[in-house]
Design an enzyme around this catalytic site. Sequence first.
Site, PDB file in Angstrom:
ATOM      1  N   CYS A  47      20.467  51.386   3.098  1.00  0.00           N
ATOM      2  CA  CYS A  47      20.172  51.954   2.134  1.00  0.00           C
ATOM      3  C   CYS A  47      20.272  51.083   1.067  1.00  0.00           C
ATOM      4  O   CYS A  47      20.909  50.392   0.849  1.00  0.00           O
ATOM      5  CB  CYS A  47      21.473  53.112   1.849  1.00  0.00           C
ATOM      6  SG  CYS A  47      21.521  54.237   3.267  1.00  0.00           S
TER       7      CYS A  47
ATOM      8  N   TRP B  81      18.836  55.222   4.663  1.00  0.00           N
ATOM      9  CA  TRP B  81      18.712  54.768   6.038  1.00  0.00           C
ATOM     10  C   TRP B  81      19.589  55.921   6.930  1.00  0.00           C
ATOM     11  O   TRP B  81      20.699  55.760   6.652  1.00  0.00           O
ATOM     12  CB  TRP B  81      19.028  53.516   6.686  1.00  0.00           C
ATOM     13  CG  TRP B  81      19.119  53.060   8.157  1.00  0.00           C
ATOM     14  CD1 TRP B  81      17.771  52.913   8.771  1.00  0.00           C
ATOM     15  CD2 TRP B  81      20.020  53.141   8.937  1.00  0.00           C
ATOM     16  NE1 TRP B  81      18.386  52.752  10.110  1.00  0.00           N
ATOM     17  CE2 TRP B  81      19.582  52.964  10.297  1.00  0.00           C
ATOM     18  CE3 TRP B  81      21.443  53.514   8.822  1.00  0.00           C
ATOM     19  CZ2 TRP B  81      20.402  52.944  11.247  1.00  0.00           C
ATOM     20  CZ3 TRP B  81      22.241  53.423  10.127  1.00  0.00           C
ATOM     21  CH2 TRP B  81      21.796  53.070  11.366  1.00  0.00           C
TER      22      TRP B  81
END
Length: 609
Positions: free
Chosen positions: A2, A75
Amino acid sequence: MCGIVGYIGPKQATDVVVKGLSALEYRGYDSVGVALIDQNQTGQVIKQAGRVENLKPLVKQQAGKSQLAIGHTRWATHGLPNSVNAHPHSNNAKDIFVVHNGIIENYQEIKDRLTEHGYKFYSDTDTEVIPNLIDYYTARSKTFLAGLKAALNDLRGAFAIAVITTREPTTLFAARFSSPLVIGVGNNEYVLASDPNAIMAHTKDVVFLEDNDLAVINQTSLKIIDFSRSMPKKPKLELLDYDQEQAALGHFPNFMLKEIYEAPQTIRAATRGRVLADQGIIKLGGLESVNKQLNHIDRIVIVACGTSYYAGLVGEYLIEELANIPVEVQLASEFKYRKEPFSRATILLAISQSGETADTIAALEKAKDFGCLRLGVVNAIGSTIARLTDAGVYTHAGAERAVASTKAFIAQVTVLTLIALHLSKGENKDYRKLLNELSLLPQKAAAVLEQAPEIKRITIKYMDKQDFFFIGRGYNYPCALEGALKLKEISYIHAEGYAAGEMKHGPLALIDKDFPTLALATDSNELAKTISNIEEIKTRNGPLIIMASAGNKKVASLTDDLIYLPKTMEQTQPILSAIALQLFAYYIAEAKQLDIDHPRNLAKSVTVE
Ligand code: F6R
């Protein structure tokens, strides 16, 4: 894993944030979003499943004028990658917006508590509790800041968050616990990000947040508070050591190919100023402060994950052979569960490209209690692992952007060779020869790259296969494991690496005309035995691709699909084998027209355990 970006300053904030998100997309790419406070001091969220590229037109059309915005590329950990689960998340009143990296371990408990107080939840994420928890506490506090601090002290797990709110429309808040955040300090502007890639286009002056840091950022000021103790801290300004050139693709179609082609310069950078072949010495400045302790080692335990773990396995062979010190390599994700005896004379050596891998950090944290020396072989300068270790050697591979690690492995193995030689104190018979070989290695790496068209030609024949074995002995065994990992992650072909001698203990049962094996059969004392294993596969009609040392005619008769590698010493073979294996995986993925830099389900920098 992320990516977080935030901006406060005179520019259109969403432009800076979206550009930053593109630079961080390698960290996660299943959904993306931004939140902003516009000129009317209203909050706005624009988010969706998919890539930053798809978000760009939406932001252009919908975003109001803004000098304060945050963004996130995700993610997925909790909940499907859809627009509801995408960040930013907001509280029920839709006036607090949060982006988050990491995992809130006690989110369910907080969610239950907040639900009892009437809060509603719409996503499957752990993140959604954060804005609501802030809302809960700020309603009971004198200031927004006090409520934010109270909320942060309730969160357990790993997090890096950025927060904006219409209640404080000119302030960007950010906090870190076990997940990195860095603030770029510009001229009356600040760029916040989960890694420097999103910042380097703006400034090289940065402040790395530490655990428990809460940053309160206005256009002209940056304050840092330790939120656990409510104590102000002085921001520590550092200069970012980053080469912007490296972040650009140049003429390459993607970062993976570019990074494979950087192998010669990667070896040069890892050895520069460290291998003094003419004086016959290895100079590792990063270990100078602990050199005395290095004289009294009983064992080295290497911890790492994925490709770095395989580099560690090569390191095991190198250190045991050259320095005569016992080495054990452990998966960082398992290290924490073992109850092994650990003496103070044991060294823990963590290997990591990103320096942010949560499992490796957890292993280092655990080893703190053993009172042993903790060393690092890390690529990302100033990263968490680099800071957590007592000393170490940077790999200097530069930014690695493709999710599949390539040049980082080359640099790690090079540095581990240097460490092994350093620990050997020049006493190994191959010491001098290896110093010399290391200086020739960049040229030999370039010669492997020249084989790219031939590797591509051979590779394409195998693009439709479902399964693959990679086999090797000795130094080539960890390379076989790494070759299999590379192929599976970018081509989605099932691949397994095996010690060649293990084939007859089970895996050979799978061999038939549709199950190819890539055998690493370069010159070594073990070559004759590897050739026997190759014969066993051939007899069972298994297709074979062989990587052999230049000029080895004996191996040539075993297959049509032969890739010659320049002759080198056994100890430096993994570096050359790895480059060829990286090209092999790359060309299969290219033939299958896959998104090579962004393999499905994966992300760079795995910051969750
Ligand atoms: C594979 C790959 C991963 C990483 C692993 C460790 O190509 O990139 O297996 O090697 O996640 O990451 P670092 O080295 O950043 O700790």
